[in-house]
Design an enzyme around this catalytic site. Structure first.
Site, PDB file in Angstrom:
ATOM      1  N   ASP A   1      31.832  66.180   7.159  1.00  0.00           N
ATOM      2  CA  ASP A   1      31.065  66.116   5.912  1.00  0.00           C
ATOM      3  C   ASP A   1      29.677  66.615   6.258  1.00  0.00           C
ATOM      4  O   ASP A   1      29.372  66.855   7.434  1.00  0.00           O
ATOM      5  CB  ASP A   1      31.014  64.672   5.357  1.00  0.00           C
ATOM      6  CG  ASP A   1      30.929  64.662   3.834  1.00  0.00           C
ATOM      7  OD1 ASP A   1      29.996  65.281   3.297  1.00  0.00           O
ATOM      8  OD2 ASP A   1      31.802  64.054   3.182  1.00  0.00           O
TER       9      ASP A   1
ATOM     10  N   HIS B   1      31.591  69.759   0.500  1.00  0.00           N
ATOM     11  CA  HIS B   1      31.132  68.769   1.483  1.00  0.00           C
ATOM     12  C   HIS B   1      31.077  69.443   2.863  1.00  0.00           C
ATOM     13  O   HIS B   1      31.432  68.822   3.873  1.00  0.00           O
ATOM     14  CB  HIS B   1      32.058  67.549   1.532  1.00  0.00           C
ATOM     15  CG  HIS B   1      31.825  66.589   0.394  1.00  0.00           C
ATOM     16  ND1 HIS B   1      30.830  65.643   0.401  1.00  0.00           N
ATOM     17  CD2 HIS B   1      32.448  66.449  -0.799  1.00  0.00           C
ATOM     18  CE1 HIS B   1      30.865  64.948  -0.733  1.00  0.00           C
ATOM     19  NE2 HIS B   1      31.834  65.419  -1.475  1.00  0.00           N
TER      20      HIS B   1
ATOM     21  N   GLU C   1      34.741  67.099  -5.197  1.00  0.00           N
ATOM     22  CA  GLU C   1      33.351  67.284  -5.608  1.00  0.00           C
ATOM     23  C   GLU C   1      32.757  68.652  -5.273  1.00  0.00           C
ATOM     24  O   GLU C   1      31.597  68.752  -4.907  1.00  0.00           O
ATOM     25  CB  GLU C   1      32.475  66.185  -4.977  1.00  0.00           C
ATOM     26  CG  GLU C   1      32.872  64.804  -5.424  1.00  0.00           C
ATOM     27  CD  GLU C   1      31.980  63.698  -4.881  1.00  0.00           C
ATOM     28  OE1 GLU C   1      31.501  62.898  -5.682  1.00  0.00           O
ATOM     29  OE2 GLU C   1      31.776  63.630  -3.644  1.00  0.00           O
TER      30      GLU C   1
ATOM     31  N   TRP D   1      41.003  58.839  -6.464  1.00  0.00           N
ATOM     32  CA  TRP D   1      39.793  58.061  -6.158  1.00  0.00           C
ATOM     33  C   TRP D   1      38.865  57.924  -7.347  1.00  0.00           C
ATOM     34  O   TRP D   1      38.144  56.942  -7.474  1.00  0.00           O
ATOM     35  CB  TRP D   1      39.041  58.686  -4.980  1.00  0.00           C
ATOM     36  CG  TRP D   1      38.311  59.964  -5.285  1.00  0.00           C
ATOM     37  CD1 TRP D   1      38.836  61.216  -5.328  1.00  0.00           C
ATOM     38  CD2 TRP D   1      36.919  60.109  -5.598  1.00  0.00           C
ATOM     39  NE1 TRP D   1      37.861  62.137  -5.635  1.00  0.00           N
ATOM     40  CE2 TRP D   1      36.667  61.482  -5.810  1.00  0.00           C
ATOM     41  CE3 TRP D   1      35.855  59.210  -5.711  1.00  0.00           C
ATOM     42  CZ2 TRP D   1      35.404  61.982  -6.139  1.00  0.00           C
ATOM     43  CZ3 TRP D   1      34.597  59.710  -6.030  1.00  0.00           C
ATOM     44  CH2 TRP D   1      34.377  61.080  -6.243  1.00  0.00           C
TER      45      TRP D   1
HETATM   46  C1  ACM Z   1      34.984  60.823  -2.663  1.00  0.00           C
HETATM   47  O1  ACM Z   1      34.585  59.659  -2.785  1.00  0.00           O
HETATM   48  N1  ACM Z   1      34.157  61.832  -2.884  1.00  0.00           N
HETATM   49  C2  ACM Z   1      36.348  61.115  -2.305  1.00  0.00           C
END
Ligand code: ACM
Ligand code: ZN
Length: 693
Positions: free
Chosen positions: A197, A274, A330, A396
């Site tokens: 990340d 990310h 994201e 999620w």
């Molecule tokens: C996440 O919480 N962005 C998977």
């Protein structure tokens, strides 16, 4: 006799139970362990092994035999001796399903504890191991004694997971081993490592040395420091460099350590976003080729796929896991909109928009993984633009993504933020170390049933349940454990025990014991015995003078947090510690945007108080108002100011709740409540109720 079952009992077992006599409720009983077994009975009396006790493990190879023996030795605190003459104190035997109705799962087992010893049987080594785990937990709960009786057990869900984020804060391998030990006790079988990340790349990739010479090291010990210093990376040898990475050898050893406990390790390599640490190290992989500020890979560039495939090759060499997690969450996709390579890719592949580009990347990477005999796992954004055909989805953002994927016949691992994100506060925020926000007490984690609300035909696709520990606000190892336990117990039980096991008070009793036992063994845990609980205001309805009154919104609430719509502010319900609980309404305040509502009491009333509570939680950018103005009057167009409050927003107050109100005497039918965010810092305003008395 004590009998407890959550399953239909096989006739043979029912007969066995019926022939037992005596009393029960021994401390070493299955009823005291987590996860609660599917079916058990106690018959009175107990069995207490002593040094010199013997063990026979039959029907499995030496590796499994050693793993099972190690589990028992650890629980007993001494080494069992190999049985010689067929009269073992503990007999563990693997064979075909013996009709005890344990189902088809390789993880199912049955166990009988008698006054002279124990027999565990299962159709596969994993089942024998879980039988040994149950016996070990009973012995621990019973101070070295196990209650006589039977256990017939199998998991509800095949996948029972924990995710550790080792990017935001690097943890050493000793920490991970310690959590694997805890996972084994809880019958969890998948450890998902969030290895990459923006905050740091954590896995040695021999072909791309900059990932560990540079991307693994940052300016800032903690994520907060790093973030406040502009998210910069440093060369490995820089005296200010903080972070680290795992060598491939270390990771292979972790894989073996986990396998000894029947736990699979799933690596996560984030893409297409990310990935700031990658694009800072290899800027040519982003659309702009700029070193900083590029979260996304360029999906228009063939070099991106070459990089991803080369990295995955080394990752698959380390991790035998069938499932490989490719992130997928994201992605802002902003740079893709003005990149010539992305435009060319879209034209060539007939892709309509950037969601389609993400889907192109995900599908292509899935084909690559499948060609190597692996399956793709990703966060629910991998469904954007069309889900890759064989992918497993980790839901999620809520449960909807997972529900859709399950309805389409994809395997789903449920990990909705509201129930499974263990980085949120677990008690009154002011009593806790700083967290990212939210409020997820043990009872809420335990209350989640991953198949709730699903049509029957979708339920079999709910493959698993997982707790996630993202770690932006969790700098230390002991803090991480504090966030994990006991909430991971709840996830483990809901994943393993039958759906009908939902008694929170009974679970809490067992969780309290297990947490104490883990503390005695060097873990840090949250103190569930002294939990404060939810915000007291949330406990009861408040039938104040504006209760049920219509509210006119001069400015709309933020649609991301609508709470109870236009009735939120007068529904008599005060919010809890969490702005996510459906009782807090949000207003985005950036200078010109603000809260401005008028409450109509329906008739003129004597009033002595008007006020509202606001919350501040710095992590997610939730701030107190900088100014509040309350006005009132008997006609809608002629309101006079009751009070104007200037508030200095305390930006170092991590979490707080504050009332902004007026006290006095007035007659009014209409009440206007205005609140402004700080005109410079902005942030989101959250309030739950305009109270009039
Ligand atoms: C996440 O919480 N962005 C998977
Ligand atoms: Zn591009």
């Amino acid at each position: 006799m004590k009998k407890y079952t959550h399953l239909a009992i096989a006739p043979a077992l029912a007969a066995a139970i019926a022939s037992c006599t005596g009393s029960s409720a021994l401390t070493g009983s299955p009823e005291n362990i987590i996860p609660l077994p599917a079916e058990y009975s106690t018959t009175g009396g107990s069995w207490t092994p002593a040094p010199g006790a013997t063990l026979a493990v039959e029907g499995v190879g030496s590796t499994d035999s050693a793993r099972i023996a190690a589990r028992l030795n650890e629980a007993l605190g001494f080494a069992l001796l190999p049985a010689r003459d067929g009269s073992a104190d503990i007999k563990i035997e693997c064979g075909p399903d013996d009709g005890k109705d344990t189902g088809a799962s390789d993880e199912a087992y049955s166990m009988t504890v008698g006054k002279d010893g124990v027999t565990v049987s299962a159709a596969a080594p994993a089942g024998l191991f879980y039988g040994a785990v149950t016996l070990g937990e009973m012995l621990k709960a019973g101070d070295g004694s196990a209650a006589c009786g039977t256990v017939t057990d199998l998991p509800r869900l095949a996948y029972r997971g924990l995710m550790l984020d080792v990017s935001r804060h690097f943890r050493d391998t000793a920490f991970i081993r310690k959590q694997i030990d805890a996972m084994a006790r809880l019958k969890l079988n998948n450890l998902h490592l969030h290895l990459t990340d923006a905050a740091g790349w954590r896995v040695e990739i021999k072909r791309y040395p900059r990932l560990t010479e540079f991307a693994a090291w940052r300016d800032g010990e903690t994520w907060k420091e790093w973030n406040s210093r502009g998210n910069r990376y440093l060369e490995a040898g820089d005296p200010d460099a903080r972070g680290g990475y795992y060598t491939q050898q270390e990771l292979k050893e972790l894989v073996d350590y986990a396998a000894d406990r029947y736990i699979n390790i799933i690596p996560e390599i984030e893409m297409p976003s990310h990935s700031e640490e990658v694009t800072a190290s290899y800027p040519e992989l982003s659309c702009t080729h700029e070193q900083y500020g590029q979260p996304d890979f360029c999906p228009g560039n063939e070099a991106t796929f070459e990089f991803i495939e080369n990295v995955l090759d080394e990752v698959m060499e380390i991790f035998p896991s069938k499932l490989i997690h490719i992130g997928g969450d994201e992605a802002p996709k902003q740079a893709w909109k003005s990149c010539s390579l992305c435009a060319a890719r879209m034209k060539k592949e007939n892709i309509a928009d950037v969601d389609g580009l993400q889907s192109y990347l995900i599908h292509r990477v899935e084909r690559y993984l499948n060609s190597k005999g692996r399956d793709m796992l990703g966060w629910d954004e991998i469904m954007e633009g069309g889900l890759a055909p064989n992918a497993t989805v980790m839901s999620w953002r809520g449960t909807e993504g997972g529900e859709r994927a399950a309805a389409d016949g994809h395997r789903v691992i449920m990990t909705p933020g509201r129930y499974c994100y263990l980085d949120g506060y677990q008690d009154a925020p002011a009593s806790q170390p700083e967290a990212i926000g939210g409020y997820l007490p043990l009872a809420t984690a335990y209350g989640y049933n991953p198949t709730d609300g699903l049509p029957e035909q979708a339920k079999p696709y709910i493959f698993g349940l997982q707790g996630n520990l993202f770690a932006e606000y969790i700098p230390t190892a002991s803090h991480a454990e504090y966030m994990l336990y006991p909430r991971m117990y709840a996830i483990a039980e809901r994943a393993w025990s039958p759906e009908s096991v939902t008694d929170y008070d009974d679970f809490k009793r067992r969780a309290s014991w297990l947490a104490a036992d883990m503390r005695a063994n060097g873990y840090t845990t949250f103190d569930i015995d002294n939990e404060i609980g939810n915000r007291p205001e949330a406990a009861a309805d408040d039938h104040h003078l504006a209760y049920g009154a219509p509210v006119e919104y001069n400015l709309k609430a933020w649609r991301n947090y609508p709470a109870n719509g236009d009735s939120t502010l007068t529904d008599g319900r005060h919010g809890g510690w969490n702005y996510n609980d459906g009782l807090w309404q949000a207003f985005i305040g950036r200078g010109t945007e603000r809260m401005d509502v008028v409450v109509d009491l329906g008739e003129e009333k004597e009033i002595t108080y008007v006020g509202a509570d606001f919350m501040q939680i710095c992590g997610p950018d939730v701030w107190m108002p900088a100014k509040v103005v309350i006005s009132a009057g008997t006609t809608r167009d002629n309101l006079s100011e009751l009070i104007s409050i200037d508030n200095k927003v305390e930006r170092d107050s991590v979490v707080s709740f504050k009332n902004f109100g007026w006290n006095g005497n007035a007659r009014a039918r209409y009440i206007r409540y205005e609140a402004d965010a700080d005109s410079v810092a902005g942030g989101v305003l959250f309030t739950d109720e305009i109270v009039v008395r």
